[in-house]
Design a protein around this motif. Structure first.
Motif, mmCIF file in Angstrom:
data_model
loop_
_atom_site.group_PDB
_atom_site.id
_atom_site.type_symbol
_atom_site.label_atom_id
_atom_site.label_comp_id
_atom_site.label_asym_id
_atom_site.label_seq_id
_atom_site.Cartn_x
_atom_site.Cartn_y
_atom_site.Cartn_z
ATOM 1 N N GLN A 134 0.829 -1.207 0.000
ATOM 2 C CA GLN A 134 0.000 0.000 0.000
ATOM 3 C C GLN A 134 0.865 1.260 0.000
ATOM 4 O O GLN A 134 0.573 2.225 -0.706
ATOM 5 C CB GLN A 134 -0.928 0.007 1.209
ATOM 6 C CG GLN A 134 -2.040 -1.003 1.114
ATOM 7 C CD GLN A 134 -2.867 -1.072 2.389
ATOM 8 O OE1 GLN A 134 -2.507 -0.490 3.413
ATOM 9 N NE2 GLN A 134 -3.970 -1.789 2.326
ATOM 10 N N LYS A 135 1.947 1.249 0.781
ATOM 11 C CA LYS A 135 2.839 2.405 0.824
ATOM 12 C C LYS A 135 3.485 2.628 -0.532
ATOM 13 O O LYS A 135 3.577 3.767 -1.008
ATOM 14 C CB LYS A 135 3.913 2.221 1.892
ATOM 15 C CG LYS A 135 4.838 3.420 2.018
ATOM 16 C CD LYS A 135 5.954 3.151 3.012
ATOM 17 C CE LYS A 135 6.897 4.308 3.162
ATOM 18 N NZ LYS A 135 7.473 4.808 1.927
ATOM 19 N N GLN A 136 3.913 1.556 -1.184
ATOM 20 C CA GLN A 136 4.529 1.704 -2.497
ATOM 21 C C GLN A 136 3.519 2.244 -3.512
ATOM 22 O O GLN A 136 3.858 3.103 -4.325
ATOM 23 C CB GLN A 136 5.094 0.371 -2.986
ATOM 24 C CG GLN A 136 5.805 0.500 -4.320
ATOM 25 C CD GLN A 136 6.301 -0.812 -4.851
ATOM 26 O OE1 GLN A 136 5.856 -1.879 -4.445
ATOM 27 N NE2 GLN A 136 7.231 -0.748 -5.795
ATOM 28 N N ALA A 137 2.281 1.766 -3.459
ATOM 29 C CA ALA A 137 1.254 2.256 -4.382
ATOM 30 C C ALA A 137 0.987 3.738 -4.146
ATOM 31 O O ALA A 137 0.847 4.520 -5.104
ATOM 32 C CB ALA A 137 -0.028 1.455 -4.220
ATOM 33 N N LYS A 138 0.941 4.176 -2.880
ATOM 34 C CA LYS A 138 0.740 5.591 -2.578
ATOM 35 C C LYS A 138 1.918 6.435 -3.062
ATOM 36 O O LYS A 138 1.732 7.530 -3.584
ATOM 37 C CB LYS A 138 0.538 5.792 -1.079
ATOM 38 C CG LYS A 138 -0.814 5.347 -0.581
ATOM 39 C CD LYS A 138 -0.942 5.564 0.907
ATOM 40 C CE LYS A 138 -2.271 5.031 1.418
ATOM 41 N NZ LYS A 138 -2.372 5.149 2.877
ATOM 42 N N ASP A 139 3.150 5.929 -2.880
ATOM 43 C CA ASP A 139 4.335 6.658 -3.325
ATOM 44 C C ASP A 139 4.348 6.809 -4.842
ATOM 45 O O ASP A 139 4.670 7.882 -5.367
ATOM 46 C CB ASP A 139 5.605 5.951 -2.856
ATOM 47 C CG ASP A 139 5.809 6.032 -1.358
ATOM 48 O OD1 ASP A 139 5.117 6.850 -0.703
ATOM 49 O OD2 ASP A 139 6.649 5.271 -0.833
ATOM 50 N N VAL A 140 3.988 5.749 -5.545
ATOM 51 C CA VAL A 140 3.953 5.816 -7.012
ATOM 52 C C VAL A 140 2.879 6.795 -7.468
ATOM 53 O O VAL A 140 3.098 7.593 -8.380
ATOM 54 C CB VAL A 140 3.722 4.405 -7.609
ATOM 55 C CG1 VAL A 140 3.364 4.471 -9.078
ATOM 56 C CG2 VAL A 140 4.945 3.537 -7.408
ATOM 57 N N ASP A 141 1.715 6.757 -6.816
ATOM 58 C CA ASP A 141 0.632 7.669 -7.171
ATOM 59 C C ASP A 141 1.039 9.125 -6.902
ATOM 60 O O ASP A 141 0.804 10.006 -7.731
ATOM 61 C CB ASP A 141 -0.630 7.310 -6.383
ATOM 62 C CG ASP A 141 -1.831 8.128 -6.814
ATOM 63 O OD1 ASP A 141 -2.099 8.197 -8.036
ATOM 64 O OD2 ASP A 141 -2.510 8.700 -5.930
ATOM 65 N N ALA A 142 1.671 9.363 -5.761
ATOM 66 C CA ALA A 142 2.111 10.727 -5.432
ATOM 67 C C ALA A 142 3.175 11.204 -6.421
ATOM 68 O O ALA A 142 3.151 12.361 -6.843
ATOM 69 C CB ALA A 142 2.651 10.780 -4.007
ATOM 70 N N ALA A 143 4.081 10.324 -6.801
ATOM 71 C CA ALA A 143 5.118 10.707 -7.761
ATOM 72 C C ALA A 143 4.500 11.022 -9.118
ATOM 73 O O ALA A 143 4.904 11.985 -9.783
ATOM 74 C CB ALA A 143 6.152 9.590 -7.898
#
Length: 141
Positions: free
Chosen positions: A75-84
């Motif tokens: 979930q953290k990786q998905a949020k980081d990718v979305d934010a980027a």
């Protein structure tokens, strides 16, 4: 076809599906191990050894013991990718270097701002004199 009944065919398909599923889980676990920064190198090596020598039990134990953390890291990786991605879109939309934004419309900023950015790029060595002159004539046109 009489040598291999339909039930055996279904059983074989189920075993192949489970085998592929196990490989999928194994690669997800190995990826999760290398993504987890809370584990040290020896702990990661230990998990890899368990996964190699006791593959089915190792996968099962890992999913039971560390499944919640695995989901949180996903979930953290998905949020980081979305934010980027969102930051990239914002940067592309606000780019005032004379190009076009993500929407295809001319970039925001007055010609004076665009010329100042071009001058900065040229003085920093990112643009040659020829590139600078071409971009300058495009802005002034």
């Amino acid at each position: 076809m009489d040598d291999y009944p339909l039930l055996n065919l279904f059983w074989t398909m189920l075993l192949i599906f489970c085998w592929v599923l196990w490989f999928f889980l194994l690669f997800r676990i190995i990826g999760d191990l290398f993504r987890d920064h809370s584990l040290g190198g020896w702990a990661k090596a230990g998990w890899i050894i368990v996964l190699i020598f006791l593959p089915f039990l190792g996968v099962l134990v890992y999913v039971i013991a560390r499944g919640k953390g695995m989901a949180e890291r996903d979930q953290k990786q998905a949020k980081d990718v979305d934010a980027a991605f969102k930051q990239y879109v914002r940067d592309a939309a606000a780019d005032g270097s004379g190009g076009t934004a993500a929407s295809g419309h001319p970039a925001a900023g007055s010609p004076v701002d665009q010329l100042a950015k071009l001058a900065d790029l040229r003085s920093n060595g990112h643009l040659t004199e020829e590139e600078y002159q071409k971009a300058k004539t495009k802005i002034l046109a």
